[in-house]
Design a protein around this motif. Structure first.
Motif, PDB file in Angstrom:
ATOM      1  N   CYS A 188      10.599   8.099 -13.611  1.00  0.00           N
ATOM      2  CA  CYS A 188      10.882   7.918 -12.183  1.00  0.00           C
ATOM      3  C   CYS A 188      12.368   7.624 -12.009  1.00  0.00           C
ATOM      4  O   CYS A 188      12.794   6.465 -12.078  1.00  0.00           O
ATOM      5  N   GLN A 209       0.850  -1.193   0.000  1.00  0.00           N
ATOM      6  CA  GLN A 209       0.000   0.000   0.000  1.00  0.00           C
ATOM      7  C   GLN A 209       0.883   1.239   0.000  1.00  0.00           C
ATOM      8  O   GLN A 209       1.966   1.230   0.582  1.00  0.00           O
ATOM      9  N   ARG A 210       0.368   2.286  -0.588  1.00  0.00           N
ATOM     10  CA  ARG A 210       1.205   3.492  -0.712  1.00  0.00           C
ATOM     11  C   ARG A 210       1.624   4.059   0.636  1.00  0.00           C
ATOM     12  O   ARG A 210       2.728   4.554   0.791  1.00  0.00           O
ATOM     13  N   ARG A 262       9.049   9.021  -5.138  1.00  0.00           N
ATOM     14  CA  ARG A 262       9.030  10.211  -4.276  1.00  0.00           C
ATOM     15  C   ARG A 262       9.724   9.932  -2.932  1.00  0.00           C
ATOM     16  O   ARG A 262      10.553  10.696  -2.465  1.00  0.00           O
ATOM     17  N   SER A 312       0.816  -0.452  -9.783  1.00  0.00           N
ATOM     18  CA  SER A 312       0.073   0.730 -10.221  1.00  0.00           C
ATOM     19  C   SER A 312       1.023   1.895 -10.433  1.00  0.00           C
ATOM     20  O   SER A 312       2.127   1.929  -9.894  1.00  0.00           O
ATOM     21  N   GLU A 313       0.536   2.837 -11.221  1.00  0.00           N
ATOM     22  CA  GLU A 313       1.304   4.045 -11.477  1.00  0.00           C
ATOM     23  C   GLU A 313       1.470   4.856 -10.190  1.00  0.00           C
ATOM     24  O   GLU A 313       2.542   5.403  -9.922  1.00  0.00           O
ATOM     25  N   ARG A 314       0.421   4.914  -9.416  1.00  0.00           N
ATOM     26  CA  ARG A 314       0.491   5.705  -8.171  1.00  0.00           C
ATOM     27  C   ARG A 314       1.517   5.126  -7.212  1.00  0.00           C
ATOM     28  O   ARG A 314       2.250   5.848  -6.541  1.00  0.00           O
ATOM     29  N   LEU A 315       1.580   3.799  -7.139  1.00  0.00           N
ATOM     30  CA  LEU A 315       2.567   3.167  -6.264  1.00  0.00           C
ATOM     31  C   LEU A 315       3.985   3.426  -6.769  1.00  0.00           C
ATOM     32  O   LEU A 315       4.889   3.748  -5.997  1.00  0.00           O
ATOM     33  N   ARG A 336       5.032   5.942  -8.521  1.00  0.00           N
ATOM     34  CA  ARG A 336       5.384   7.344  -8.255  1.00  0.00           C
ATOM     35  C   ARG A 336       5.675   7.590  -6.781  1.00  0.00           C
ATOM     36  O   ARG A 336       6.545   8.382  -6.425  1.00  0.00           O
ATOM     37  N   GLU A 337       4.929   6.899  -5.930  1.00  0.00           N
ATOM     38  CA  GLU A 337       5.164   7.065  -4.489  1.00  0.00           C
ATOM     39  C   GLU A 337       6.530   6.498  -4.090  1.00  0.00           C
ATOM     40  O   GLU A 337       7.247   7.087  -3.277  1.00  0.00           O
TER      41      GLU A 337
END
Ligand SMILES: *Cc1c(COP(=O)(O)O)cnc(C)c1O
Length: 230
Positions: free
Chosen positions: A154, A84-85, A112, A103-106, A108-109
């Motif tokens: 990334c 999980q993020r 970051r 996922s893309e969100r993961l 990117r996280e």
């Protein structure tokens, strides 16, 4: 008490035999010993006996083990479970390789947080749901190219390959096509000219099906039950 060392050696022999059947070297196949079922007392006897990597599927438990294990720098730590993020920051404290980016969100996280923690680069695999089973995490094969395109942006993430979990079945021959599909997908993705990704690892095969996975090209297998629960 199971004889863990004997089980571990037996699994290594079976991997070597499967590799030989496929005309490959046993050294080509990395074994991730999945330690999620057990505590440090049961893991420690395998340290220094050829165990190179351990796999955990929960961030909190993995981190607790990592902090307590005097031998933590003698093995690689792999995060193999769904991530999980909001757990990424903790995950980056121990994980040498994350198998489960889905996922893309993961992605990117991870990028970051890696920058924030001043980690040079975080090695990851993309988890693919090849079978389409609803209960499985992972993106569908036709979404992988898109995610690799995002990974190009990334700079703290290095994609090292693909991972999949086959459905659990009695006869592992049934899932051979899924393993083959992941290998072909990796070959295809390797030819797309992505610069931040390489298709070095195919993480596939668990206690029930690792021999078939190795025959189909796996070079990372994730095995727990056959070592700790036999
Ligand atoms: C638990 C787990 C494994 C190991 O499964 P066994 O059948 O016990 O060998 C492998 N991969 C993932 C993602 C897991 O969660």
């Amino acid at each position: 008490m199971p004889d863990l060392l004997a089980n571990f050696q037996r699994v290594q022999e079976r991997i070597a035999a499967a590799a030989a059947r496929a005309g490959r070297s046993a050294d080509d196949v990395g074994l991730v010993v999945v330690t999620k079922y057990v505590g440090l007392d049961q893991i420690t006897p395998l340290v220094g006996k050829g165990m190179r990597a351990i796999g955990e599927n929960r961030v909190q438990e993995a981190l607790e083990k990592y902090e307590k294990a005097p031998w933590r720098n003698q093995v690689e730590w792999h995060m193999i479970g769904h991530l999980q993020r909001n757990k990424v920051r903790h995950c980056l404290q121990f994980a040498d390789l994350i198998h489960s980016v889905d996922s893309e969100r993961l992605l990117r996280e991870i990028n970051r947080r890696a920058a924030e923690l001043q980690r040079d680069v975080v090695r990851v695999l993309i988890q693919v749901n090849v079978s389409g089973e609803e209960s499985k995490f992972g993106i569908s094969p036709d979404e992988v190219g898109q995610l690799l395109a995002v990974a190009e942006m990334c700079e703290r993430v290095q994609v090292e390959g693909l991972m999949t979990m086959a459905p659990y079945v009695e006869d592992p021959e049934t899932v051979r096509p899924y393993f083959r599909c992941l290998r072909l997908l990796a070959e295809e993705m390797g030819q797309q000219g992505f610069t931040r990704s390489r298709m070095k690892y195919l993480s596939m095969g668990m206690s029930n099906d690792f021999e078939v996975a190795v025959e189909e090209g796996a070079n990372l297998v994730r095995i727990g039950s056959a070592i700790f629960r036999e």
